[in-house]
Design a protein around this motif. Structure first.
Motif, PDB file in Angstrom:
ATOM      1  N   ALA A 102       0.839  -1.205   0.000  1.00  0.00           N
ATOM      2  CA  ALA A 102       0.000   0.000   0.000  1.00  0.00           C
ATOM      3  C   ALA A 102       0.869   1.249   0.000  1.00  0.00           C
ATOM      4  O   ALA A 102       0.559   2.237  -0.684  1.00  0.00           O
ATOM      5  CB  ALA A 102      -0.930  -0.012   1.219  1.00  0.00           C
ATOM      6  N   LEU A 103       1.962   1.219   0.742  1.00  0.00           N
ATOM      7  CA  LEU A 103       2.849   2.376   0.806  1.00  0.00           C
ATOM      8  C   LEU A 103       3.499   2.632  -0.550  1.00  0.00           C
ATOM      9  O   LEU A 103       3.611   3.789  -0.990  1.00  0.00           O
ATOM     10  CB  LEU A 103       3.925   2.143   1.873  1.00  0.00           C
ATOM     11  CG  LEU A 103       4.791   3.337   2.257  1.00  0.00           C
ATOM     12  CD1 LEU A 103       3.943   4.499   2.754  1.00  0.00           C
ATOM     13  CD2 LEU A 103       5.804   2.923   3.327  1.00  0.00           C
ATOM     14  N   LEU A 104       3.886   1.575  -1.242  1.00  0.00           N
ATOM     15  CA  LEU A 104       4.485   1.731  -2.571  1.00  0.00           C
ATOM     16  C   LEU A 104       3.474   2.274  -3.578  1.00  0.00           C
ATOM     17  O   LEU A 104       3.824   3.082  -4.451  1.00  0.00           O
ATOM     18  CB  LEU A 104       5.051   0.396  -3.061  1.00  0.00           C
ATOM     19  CG  LEU A 104       6.382  -0.023  -2.449  1.00  0.00           C
ATOM     20  CD1 LEU A 104       6.732  -1.446  -2.848  1.00  0.00           C
ATOM     21  CD2 LEU A 104       7.493   0.932  -2.878  1.00  0.00           C
ATOM     22  N   LEU A 105       2.240   1.833  -3.474  1.00  0.00           N
ATOM     23  CA  LEU A 105       1.210   2.352  -4.381  1.00  0.00           C
ATOM     24  C   LEU A 105       1.017   3.860  -4.177  1.00  0.00           C
ATOM     25  O   LEU A 105       0.893   4.619  -5.145  1.00  0.00           O
ATOM     26  CB  LEU A 105      -0.111   1.615  -4.156  1.00  0.00           C
ATOM     27  CG  LEU A 105      -0.187   0.180  -4.705  1.00  0.00           C
ATOM     28  CD1 LEU A 105      -1.446  -0.514  -4.213  1.00  0.00           C
ATOM     29  CD2 LEU A 105      -0.151   0.196  -6.235  1.00  0.00           C
ATOM     30  N   LEU A 124       0.467  -7.215  -6.680  1.00  0.00           N
ATOM     31  CA  LEU A 124       1.038  -7.820  -5.482  1.00  0.00           C
ATOM     32  C   LEU A 124      -0.043  -7.992  -4.421  1.00  0.00           C
ATOM     33  O   LEU A 124      -0.993  -7.213  -4.346  1.00  0.00           O
ATOM     34  CB  LEU A 124       2.160  -6.940  -4.923  1.00  0.00           C
ATOM     35  CG  LEU A 124       3.303  -6.554  -5.866  1.00  0.00           C
ATOM     36  CD1 LEU A 124       4.358  -5.757  -5.110  1.00  0.00           C
ATOM     37  CD2 LEU A 124       3.926  -7.786  -6.510  1.00  0.00           C
ATOM     38  N   SER A 125       0.098  -9.006  -3.605  1.00  0.00           N
ATOM     39  CA  SER A 125      -0.842  -9.204  -2.499  1.00  0.00           C
ATOM     40  C   SER A 125      -0.503  -8.260  -1.352  1.00  0.00           C
ATOM     41  O   SER A 125       0.654  -7.855  -1.196  1.00  0.00           O
ATOM     42  CB  SER A 125      -0.773 -10.653  -2.013  1.00  0.00           C
ATOM     43  OG  SER A 125       0.532 -10.949  -1.533  1.00  0.00           O
ATOM     44  N   PRO A 126      -1.510  -7.887  -0.533  1.00  0.00           N
ATOM     45  CA  PRO A 126      -1.209  -7.070   0.643  1.00  0.00           C
ATOM     46  C   PRO A 126      -0.181  -7.767   1.536  1.00  0.00           C
ATOM     47  O   PRO A 126      -0.164  -8.994   1.635  1.00  0.00           O
ATOM     48  CB  PRO A 126      -2.565  -6.941   1.338  1.00  0.00           C
ATOM     49  CG  PRO A 126      -3.565  -7.153   0.233  1.00  0.00           C
ATOM     50  CD  PRO A 126      -2.947  -8.159  -0.693  1.00  0.00           C
ATOM     51  N   LYS A 127       0.679  -6.981   2.172  1.00  0.00           N
ATOM     52  CA  LYS A 127       1.763  -7.546   2.961  1.00  0.00           C
ATOM     53  C   LYS A 127       1.504  -7.372   4.455  1.00  0.00           C
ATOM     54  O   LYS A 127       0.993  -6.345   4.897  1.00  0.00           O
ATOM     55  CB  LYS A 127       3.098  -6.883   2.589  1.00  0.00           C
ATOM     56  CG  LYS A 127       3.466  -7.069   1.127  1.00  0.00           C
ATOM     57  CD  LYS A 127       3.517  -8.534   0.742  1.00  0.00           C
ATOM     58  CE  LYS A 127       3.694  -8.741  -0.751  1.00  0.00           C
ATOM     59  NZ  LYS A 127       3.491 -10.141  -1.148  1.00  0.00           N
ATOM     60  N   ALA A 140       9.817   5.406  -0.597  1.00  0.00           N
ATOM     61  CA  ALA A 140       9.736   4.397  -1.655  1.00  0.00           C
ATOM     62  C   ALA A 140      10.982   3.531  -1.727  1.00  0.00           C
ATOM     63  O   ALA A 140      10.887   2.302  -1.871  1.00  0.00           O
ATOM     64  CB  ALA A 140       9.490   5.080  -2.999  1.00  0.00           C
ATOM     65  N   GLY A 141      12.171   4.144  -1.644  1.00  0.00           N
ATOM     66  CA  GLY A 141      13.403   3.369  -1.787  1.00  0.00           C
ATOM     67  C   GLY A 141      13.539   2.265  -0.762  1.00  0.00           C
ATOM     68  O   GLY A 141      13.700   1.084  -1.120  1.00  0.00           O
ATOM     69  N   PRO A 142      13.454   2.570   0.545  1.00  0.00           N
ATOM     70  CA  PRO A 142      13.524   1.508   1.547  1.00  0.00           C
ATOM     71  C   PRO A 142      12.387   0.496   1.434  1.00  0.00           C
ATOM     72  O   PRO A 142      12.571  -0.690   1.710  1.00  0.00           O
ATOM     73  CB  PRO A 142      13.448   2.272   2.874  1.00  0.00           C
ATOM     74  CG  PRO A 142      13.960   3.631   2.541  1.00  0.00           C
ATOM     75  CD  PRO A 142      13.482   3.905   1.146  1.00  0.00           C
ATOM     76  N   SER A 143      11.195   0.938   1.032  1.00  0.00           N
ATOM     77  CA  SER A 143      10.064   0.003   0.871  1.00  0.00           C
ATOM     78  C   SER A 143      10.366  -1.024  -0.213  1.00  0.00           C
ATOM     79  O   SER A 143      10.058  -2.217  -0.066  1.00  0.00           O
ATOM     80  CB  SER A 143       8.787   0.764   0.524  1.00  0.00           C
ATOM     81  OG  SER A 143       8.405   1.623   1.568  1.00  0.00           O
ATOM     82  N   LEU A 144      10.968  -0.569  -1.312  1.00  0.00           N
ATOM     83  CA  LEU A 144      11.317  -1.482  -2.399  1.00  0.00           C
ATOM     84  C   LEU A 144      12.340  -2.515  -1.951  1.00  0.00           C
ATOM     85  O   LEU A 144      12.348  -3.646  -2.450  1.00  0.00           O
ATOM     86  CB  LEU A 144      11.852  -0.690  -3.593  1.00  0.00           C
ATOM     87  CG  LEU A 144      10.820   0.096  -4.405  1.00  0.00           C
ATOM     88  CD1 LEU A 144      11.506   1.081  -5.341  1.00  0.00           C
ATOM     89  CD2 LEU A 144       9.920  -0.856  -5.189  1.00  0.00           C
ATOM     90  N   GLN A 145      13.214  -2.131  -1.021  1.00  0.00           N
ATOM     91  CA  GLN A 145      14.184  -3.081  -0.491  1.00  0.00           C
ATOM     92  C   GLN A 145      13.543  -4.019   0.527  1.00  0.00           C
ATOM     93  O   GLN A 145      13.755  -5.232   0.499  1.00  0.00           O
ATOM     94  CB  GLN A 145      15.346  -2.326   0.165  1.00  0.00           C
ATOM     95  CG  GLN A 145      16.158  -1.459  -0.775  1.00  0.00           C
ATOM     96  CD  GLN A 145      16.914  -2.261  -1.807  1.00  0.00           C
ATOM     97  OE1 GLN A 145      17.309  -3.404  -1.561  1.00  0.00           O
ATOM     98  NE2 GLN A 145      17.116  -1.671  -2.976  1.00  0.00           N
ATOM     99  N   ALA A 146      12.755  -3.450   1.430  1.00  0.00           N
ATOM    100  CA  ALA A 146      12.226  -4.237   2.545  1.00  0.00           C
ATOM    101  C   ALA A 146      11.172  -5.248   2.113  1.00  0.00           C
ATOM    102  O   ALA A 146      11.037  -6.313   2.726  1.00  0.00           O
ATOM    103  CB  ALA A 146      11.637  -3.294   3.600  1.00  0.00           C
TER     104      ALA A 146
END
Length: 412
Positions: A81-84, A201-204, A132-138
């Motif tokens: 959701a944060l990436l969206l 992607l499915s919710p995390k 966004a950057g850390p979210s893409l990694q995590a």
């Protein structure tokens, strides 16, 4: 003991990971195109290398200032959701750059207004990158099993670098043959594709439960990085190498005024570093590093500094391209070693905070390094500033060699 490992490509058999890596590919292409187009346009307006440095500072300030808070938010959020949300906001920023490329609107503005409005939009992208950057990694650790994380790191890095090459080269081609309106329209399309793929992607699961105070959560992440010496050492070395070795920031100046190669040559020169890194990713996918990673990391960063010095002194396009190509290959080694350490050593509940600290050390240092390069170019001249950066990178490696023996002996 059997040292053989599955092919890095095995992770691509996971459908959700394929969608994620494709979304990341288009997102990174958009980011790299904006970097290339904005850098060229600002230098075209100002003919001042310091103006290029201010681009980096505009993005660095929010990305660095918000990084620790962003890590806390990421660990307490659904990362999908944060990436969206962050990707949607990035699309709005691209729309702003698109508006600044619309002929009738630009004609009503003075050039300095275009310049400073562009800086304002880049500042907003820095805010977005903090999350966004850390979210893409995590999020990777929630998509692939833990035993496949080293392979996922290699594929992530390869996709990132390939997207960088395509983004830089595409931007150079579009600058040469179209106008800024077309350039930013293509960027917007790439960002929209990434946003659409993220929906698949499915919710995390939220990894941090409870109501821990924000500052306590941030301190916990900082303590983990400080106490995990392998992570701290690798991040510190890359921080200073990127900070002082940021010759890429001056590529618009080299392309226009020193090598005189035009926008297409500029696009390829901008991509040379990433092309070299991709070549190294292929090699490391076939022959992974099984031992002595600490020694190899130090040797690679030392060689990176030498390549930056060669680039700074070169007056030949081919030599400049090869120097950046080799710098990219050596940087690729550093990226894989550092990325693997961070992914393997970090608990799931702290991935957002550790990724944010990683972002502070590495990603933000790109922008700060760009500003440092602009300031030094203003004070010393373009060529001396690049050579100075390469020399400082070598000095950092020598200092680390003697001051951080644990990093030198590190293996995973």
């Amino acid at each position: 003991m059997d040292d053989r490992r599955p092919s890095a490509l095995d992770v691509l058999r996971i459908p959700e990971y394929r969608n994620f890596i494709t979304a990341r590919f288009f997102y990174v292409m958009a980011l790299r195109m904006v970097t290339t187009i904005v850098g060229w346009r600002i230098y075209e307006i100002t003919h001042n290398p310091l103006a290029i440095g201010i681009i980096g500072l505009s993005e660095f300030l929010p990305a660095f200032g918000l990084a620790l808070y962003a890590g806390h938010v990421i660990d307490k959020s659904d990362k999908r959701a944060l990436l969206l949300r962050t990707t949607a906001f990035y699309i709005l920023c691209v729309a702003g750059l698109l508006a600044l490329s619309f002929g009738p609107f630009v004609a009503s503005l003075k050039s300095h207004w275009v310049q400073w409005l562009t800086y304002s939009i880049i500042f907003c992208t820095g805010v977005i990158r903090a999350f966004a950057g850390p979210s893409l990694q995590a999020i990777v650790a929630q998509i692939v099993p833990k035993e496949k994380l080293p392979n996922a790191v290699t594929i992530n890095t390869s996709a990132f670098l390939f997207a960088s090459v395509v983004g830089h080269a595409t931007a150079g081609f579009l600058i040469a043959h179209t106008n800024y309106l077309v350039c930013f329209s293509v960027v917007g399309c790439y960002a929209l594709i990434a946003w659409s793929l993220l929906f698949t992607l499915s919710p995390k699961q939220i990894m941090v439960a409870g109501e821990k105070k924000t500052w306590d959560s941030i301190k916990e992440g900082l303590r983990f990085v400080w106490n995990t010496k392998e992570v701290l050492g690798a991040l510190s070395l890359d921080l200073f190498a990127v900070l002082f070795g940021g010759a890429v920031a001056m590529i618009p100046v080299y392309a226009r005024d020193i090598l005189r190669i035009g926008p297409i040559g500029f696009g390829w020169l901008n991509a040379a570093d990433d092309i070299g890194s991709i070549c190294m990713m292929v090699i490391m996918s076939l022959r992974p590093l099984h031992r002595r990673q600490g020694y190899i990391l130090l040797y690679a960063v030392f060689g990176f500094g030498i390549c930056i010095i060669v680039f700074g002194l070169s007056k030949l396009y081919l030599l400049s391209f090869v120097a950046l190509l080799c710098a990219g290959m050596l940087d690729g080694i550093s990226v894989v070693v550092r990325g693997t350490i961070v992914q393997v050593k970090t608990p799931d509940a702290m991935r957002g905070r550790v990724s944010s600290v990683n972002s502070m050390f590495i990603n933000s240092s790109n922008e700060l390094g760009q500003f440092e390069s602009g300031v030094m170019a203003r004070l010393l001249g373009v060529v001396p500033s690049v050579v100075f950066g390469g020399c400082m990178t070598i000095l950092v490696v020598i200092t680390t060699w003697f001051k951080a023996p644990s990093l030198r002996e590190m293996e995973y």
